[in-house]
Design a protein around this motif. Structure first.
Motif, mmCIF file in Angstrom:
data_model
loop_
_atom_site.group_PDB
_atom_site.id
_atom_site.type_symbol
_atom_site.label_atom_id
_atom_site.label_comp_id
_atom_site.label_asym_id
_atom_site.label_seq_id
_atom_site.Cartn_x
_atom_site.Cartn_y
_atom_site.Cartn_z
ATOM 1 N N ARG A 41 45.087 45.321 43.275
ATOM 2 C CA ARG A 41 45.676 46.199 42.268
ATOM 3 C C ARG A 41 46.642 45.439 41.362
ATOM 4 N N LEU A 42 47.457 44.556 41.944
ATOM 5 C CA LEU A 42 48.387 43.784 41.135
ATOM 6 C C LEU A 42 47.649 42.872 40.165
ATOM 7 N N HIS A 43 46.597 42.234 40.641
ATOM 8 C CA HIS A 43 45.805 41.351 39.779
ATOM 9 C C HIS A 43 45.145 42.158 38.656
ATOM 10 N N ASN A 44 44.632 43.331 38.994
ATOM 11 C CA ASN A 44 44.016 44.200 37.991
ATOM 12 C C ASN A 44 45.020 44.578 36.903
ATOM 13 N N GLY A 45 46.301 44.696 37.278
ATOM 14 C CA GLY A 45 47.329 45.029 36.318
ATOM 15 C C GLY A 45 47.696 43.914 35.370
ATOM 16 N N THR A 46 47.160 42.703 35.598
ATOM 17 C CA THR A 46 47.417 41.578 34.690
ATOM 18 C C THR A 46 46.150 41.181 33.930
ATOM 19 N N VAL A 47 45.125 42.016 33.993
ATOM 20 C CA VAL A 47 43.931 41.866 33.155
ATOM 21 C C VAL A 47 43.883 43.121 32.286
ATOM 22 N N TYR A 48 44.104 42.948 30.988
ATOM 23 C CA TYR A 48 44.406 44.085 30.118
ATOM 24 C C TYR A 48 43.156 44.574 29.394
ATOM 25 N N ARG A 49 42.242 45.154 30.157
ATOM 26 C CA ARG A 49 41.047 45.746 29.552
ATOM 27 C C ARG A 49 41.441 46.970 28.744
ATOM 28 N N TRP A 50 40.700 47.202 27.641
ATOM 29 C CA TRP A 50 40.984 48.391 26.840
ATOM 30 C C TRP A 50 40.585 49.660 27.587
ATOM 31 N N ASN A 51 39.594 49.573 28.461
ATOM 32 C CA ASN A 51 39.303 50.636 29.426
ATOM 33 C C ASN A 51 39.370 49.993 30.803
#
Length: 494
Positions: free
Chosen positions: A308-318
């Motif tokens: 989840r933390l890693h996902n929060g540092t990849v800024y997909r528009w969706n």
């Protein structure tokens, strides 16, 4: 972005351990998807809105700590810049008169927060980019005092290895260099959340990608930055560049950017999390002490904190969201393409259009993404960000046409049908989609109003800086009156 972090220094051993842990978490996530351990029987929606703080002169007010202390409401939180705060709205269902209740509740919360913010010497404004921002406002000192923001700033520039160049060619041209991620704080957005089942996730994410450009065209509200008229939704190219960890040579090699539209349609939510792990090195390699596999074997639900933390540092528009609430895991699509503002009424209308159209497209018998290349969807997105409500787009079965014609003739009926499927009351459906219809008929959204008003003031003899401040002062009462932006008057020209 403001999630608390305790560790601020990372060794090679930390990064190795994190890589192993996140891959193990990805395996556990795959197992959970196979075993259908997710809550989705009562799908919920949510919303986040980022706000700018200004002083009595309409300049940015670097006072978010004082303002949040005065507001004293846990729904309001910090954001990246000291002139930003964010409101997080509780999840709710889409049915009946819920949109009307959401609008009333949001207006009440913002009005009460505004009254308290005034006591701290600030006012709140919902706008994609604050027009009175100047370069000297966006330095390292403008970052909110939060270890995570400081750490992200350090790690992004450590990965990049050099200062950041921001280049935007629009009506005017902007070329600046920065040694901080503070320019990202200029981008204030509205995020729509939609909880879906694992089986439906790919369809809803693909549908969200398809409609992203249309959303941006209709809701553009960020045409000005550092006194320059750039794209109608300048927030898009600014955000894409302000957190870019790639040097020029790395970009030339085809390495993916961290602010990313994506590159393909997906068949599972797993595709997105796997791409995150495969393509993006960790910015914050922080591990907890728990083994997610052991937790799952005990019949409990793992938090998957590293994933989840890693996902929060990849800024997909969706962006895909995995979360655990009251011991139950769920999945959400986080639609991040829209700017803040101009009004609560406009924001709720944007939400209705998105939720309705996404459902119709996601549940169509013949998926639209089988008729459209991913590249075409991406080109629509950036073309709509550049030209706003005057953009042209490609759409399967219709070729290339003005976005307003596409919406009026085909997409509004589809959005209406989708809201019917959600069970939205007809009166609310028609009221909110009517706002979208009028924007198209009048070719008027937040961006066009800002630019028209700016030019009209300049024709009256205002210089650019004075015109920007006067335009923001005229924006505020219209915003507070909750008059939809298509009804806003432009300044008369001389």
């Amino acid at each position: 972005m403001g999630e608390k972090v305790d560790q601020t220094n990372f060794t090679r051993e930390d990064r190795t351990r994190y890589r192993q842990k996140i891959r193990r978490s990805l395996d556990v996530f795959a197992t959970m998807l196979r075993e259908a351990r997710f809550e989705f029987e009562r799908p919920l929606t949510g919303m986040e809105i980022e706000l700018n703080l200004i002083d009595d002169n309409a300049d940015p007010a670097m006072r978010n700590a004082e303002v949040l202390g005065a507001i004293a409401d846990p729904d309001f939180q910090t954001e990246l810049g000291q002139f930003n705060i964010e409101i997080n709205l509780p999840p709710r269902r889409l049915a009946g008169d819920d949109f009307a209740e959401l609008e009333r509740g949001l207006r009440s919360s913002l009005n009460q927060a505004e009254r308290r913010a005034r006591a701290a010497g600030a006012h709140m404004v919902t706008i994609g980019i604050l027009p009175t921002l100047r370069r000297e406002h966006l330095t390292g000192e403008a970052l909110t005092v939060n270890p995570r923001y400081q750490l992200l700033n350090e790690q992004i520039f450590a990965a990049r290895g050099e200062d950041l160049d921001i280049r935007i060619d629009g009506v005017d041209r902007l070329a600046v260099t920065t040694d901080t991620i503070a320019p990202e704080a200029a981008c204030t957005s509205t995020q729509f959340h939609l909880q879906v089942s694992p089986a439906q996730f790919a369809s809803y994410w693909n549908a969200s990608q398809i409609v992203a450009g249309i959303q941006v065209a209709l809701g553009a509200n960020s045409p000005l930055l550092f006194g320059r008229e750039l794209w109608r939704e300048t927030r898009i190219p600014l955000f894409e560049q302000a957190t870019d960890t790639r040097s020029e040579e790395i970009r030339a090699q085809g390495v993916r950017p961290r602010v990313w539209f994506g590159e393909r349609w997906i068949t599972s939510v797993f595709d997105l999390f796997e791409e995150n792990v495969r393509y993006f090195p960790a910015l914050l390699p922080i591990c907890d002490i728990h083994d997610p596999a052991e937790i799952l074997e005990r019949g409990e639900i793992p938090e998957l904190s590293e994933l989840r933390l890693h996902n929060g540092t990849v800024y997909r528009w969706n962006r895909p969201i995995y979360a655990v609430v009251n011991g139950r895991p769920h999945l959400r699509v986080e639609n991040r393409v829209m700017p803040a503002g101009p009004t609560v009424a406009d924001t709720i209308a944007n939400a209705a259009f998105y939720y309705g159209l996404a459902r119709t497209i996601a549940e169509a018998e013949r998926p639209l993404w089988t008729q459209m290349s991913f590249k075409a969807a991406e080109e629509n997105f950036h073309n709509c960000a550049r030209h706003g409500i005057d953009a042209t787009v490609f759409w399967p079965g219709h070729g290339t046409l003005p976005v307003t014609e596409l919406v009026l003739r085909w997409l509004l009926p589809q959005a209406s049908a989708g809201l019917d499927l959600w069970g939205v009351a007809p009166a609310q459906r028609d009221r909110l989609l009517g706002i979208i219809e009028q924007r198209c008929l009048r070719h008027r959204n937040g961006a066009s109003w800002q630019v028209e008003t700016l030019h009209a003031l300049e024709s009256q003899g205002y210089d650019r800086d004075r015109a920007l401040h006067e335009m923001v002062r005229r924006y505020l009462p219209l915003m507070h009156d909750n008059i939809p932006v298509h009804e806003w008057p432009a300044a008369p020209k001389v």
